[in-house]
Design a protein around this motif. Structure first.
Motif: not given
Length: 413
Positions: A213-237
């Motif tokens: 609401p104060d007008g600040t734009v926040h951006a984020m990018i990240g990477d959970v080690c590995g790329h299987g379904p468990d890592e995908a679920a953790l990334g979403v969390e």
């Protein structure tokens, strides 16, 4: 003492053996009919090819249930069994279909029962035979065809179920990808996402962008080690937690410390960690705060200047590595017109060419982006070209997830 009823195996022999038959091609047929003379009076039939169809007989459904062991391939049920009613002429057949859902089933009718025969096939029988026309050769062929047809039907059902699950998973994964919340901001947004695992829409990489609401734009990018379904679920969390914490007013070290607690509680192993890069862009768009948690530094392109990496010397460790880590927030001057590209290491860890093992690296990526900017690319076209060129340089699909996010302000840099 009652005779124990043998249980069916989950997958009968007819489904597991090659071609739906037993070793050597032999089959076992259970005939259910109450004629004392029997429809077929021999214990087995011999085909011209030398294969055999062994015969078992049952006088009623109760006896058939005892004889329906897992080595039976096909059941022939007489629709004229005693006990049928005018309202349910197929009662015996329906009972057998419920009793043996994974077996081939044939219906036996009289010569004048064509309507009943057609109805039997409609409710689930693989075929029907006419009692007056029945002989050993016809029965043997009908049994083999019925077993093959049942096997094909079962495979088709499994294929349809597999496709349905794949469609449901795709809809679910698409729903888990973020929708940027930038209403009221003059920043332009673009993103590209390519998971490393086959036939997936979501991997261990994650990103998000919101305007508070104060007008600040926040951006984020990240990477959970590995790329299987468990890592995908953790990334979403982690992404959802980041969005909630950002709207709650957390930023910098306080936000990353809280995200680390989320990671520590949700990960399956203490060896799981996640890298992260966050930026918070001031309402005027001219400056930003940068935090790095073991993640590659963003690239910035300003008008009239070559693209370069933002400072990264004083970043902190990846989330989940050190329990009392700290992540300093560095102030960065952006200027009036700029493009800021955030990315995961999948973009820089591919090879420089199909004939070399040397990685592209951040320097190679910066040079590539500068070439594409000089060619007039921007926004979606820039990201599409970058991901495509990295794939081509690698000589094929990348094995790691790739996520790239681009925020731009003013005219193209």
């Amino acid at each position: 003492m009652p005779v124990p009823v043998p249980r069916q195996r989950k997958v009968p022999v007819a489904e597991t053996a090659p071609g739906g038959t037993t070793s050597g091609g032999d089959l076992t047929l259970l005939i259910i009919e109450d004629d004392p003379a029997g429809t077929i009076s021999v214990p087995e039939l011999l085909e011209a090819a030398g294969t055999r169809v062994r015969i078992r007989t049952a006088r009623n459904l109760t006896e058939a249930e005892r004889l329906l062991t897992d080595d039976v391939h096909c059941v022939l049920v007489d629709l004229a069994l005693p006990g049928r009613t005018a309202d349910d002429e197929l009662g015996a057949l329906k009972h057998v279909l419920r009793l043996a859902p994974r077996h081939a089933v044939l219906a036996l009718t009289g010569s004048g029962d064509s309507r009943l025969a057609a109805e039997a096939v409609r409710v689930g029988a693989q075929d029907h035979l006419v009692r007056e026309e029945l002989d050993g050769r016809l029965l043997s062929r009908a049994v083999r065809y019925a077993v093959e047809r049942k096997r094909a039907d079962t495979a088709q059902v499994k294929l349809a179920e597999s496709r349905m699950r794949a469609q449901e998973n795709a809809r679910l994964e698409r729903g888990l990808l973020p929708t940027p919340l930038l209403e009221g901001s003059d920043l332009r947004f673009a993103a590209r996402y390519r998971p490393g695992r086959s036939r997936a829409l979501l991997g261990g990489d994650f990103y998000d962008t919101v305007r508070t609401p104060d007008g600040t734009v926040h951006a984020m990018i990240g990477d959970v080690c590995g790329h299987g379904p468990d890592e995908a679920a953790l990334g979403v969390e982690l992404r959802i937690a980041w969005r909630a914490l950002t709207f709650a007013g957390l930023c910098g070290d306080e936000l990353l410390s809280t995200l680390q607690q989320v990671l520590e509680h949700e990960r399956e192993s203490d060896e799981i960690f996640a890298t992260l890069c966050t930026v918070d862009i001031a309402p005027d768009g001219r400056r930003a705060g940068l935090c790095l948690a073991g993640h590659p530094s963003p690239l910035i392109a300003r008008r009239g200047r070559a693209a370069q990496l933002l400072p990264y010397d004083d970043g902190g460790p990846a989330l989940g590595l050190l329990p009392r880590a700290r992540w300093p927030r560095r102030q960065v001057e952006l200027g009036g017109s700029w493009s800021l590209m955030m990315y995961t290491d999948g973009l820089i860890e591919g090879r420089q060419g199909p004939d070399t093992k040397q990685r592209l690296g951040q320097d190679g990526m910066v040079a590539m982006i500068n070439r594409q900017l000089a060619a007039g690319l921007d926004g979606e076209s820039l990201l599409e070209a970058a991901v495509g060129e990295v794939r081509d340089l690698n000589g094929g699909d990348l094995t790691d997830d790739v996520a790239v996010l681009l925020l731009s302000r003013g005219a193209r840099a």
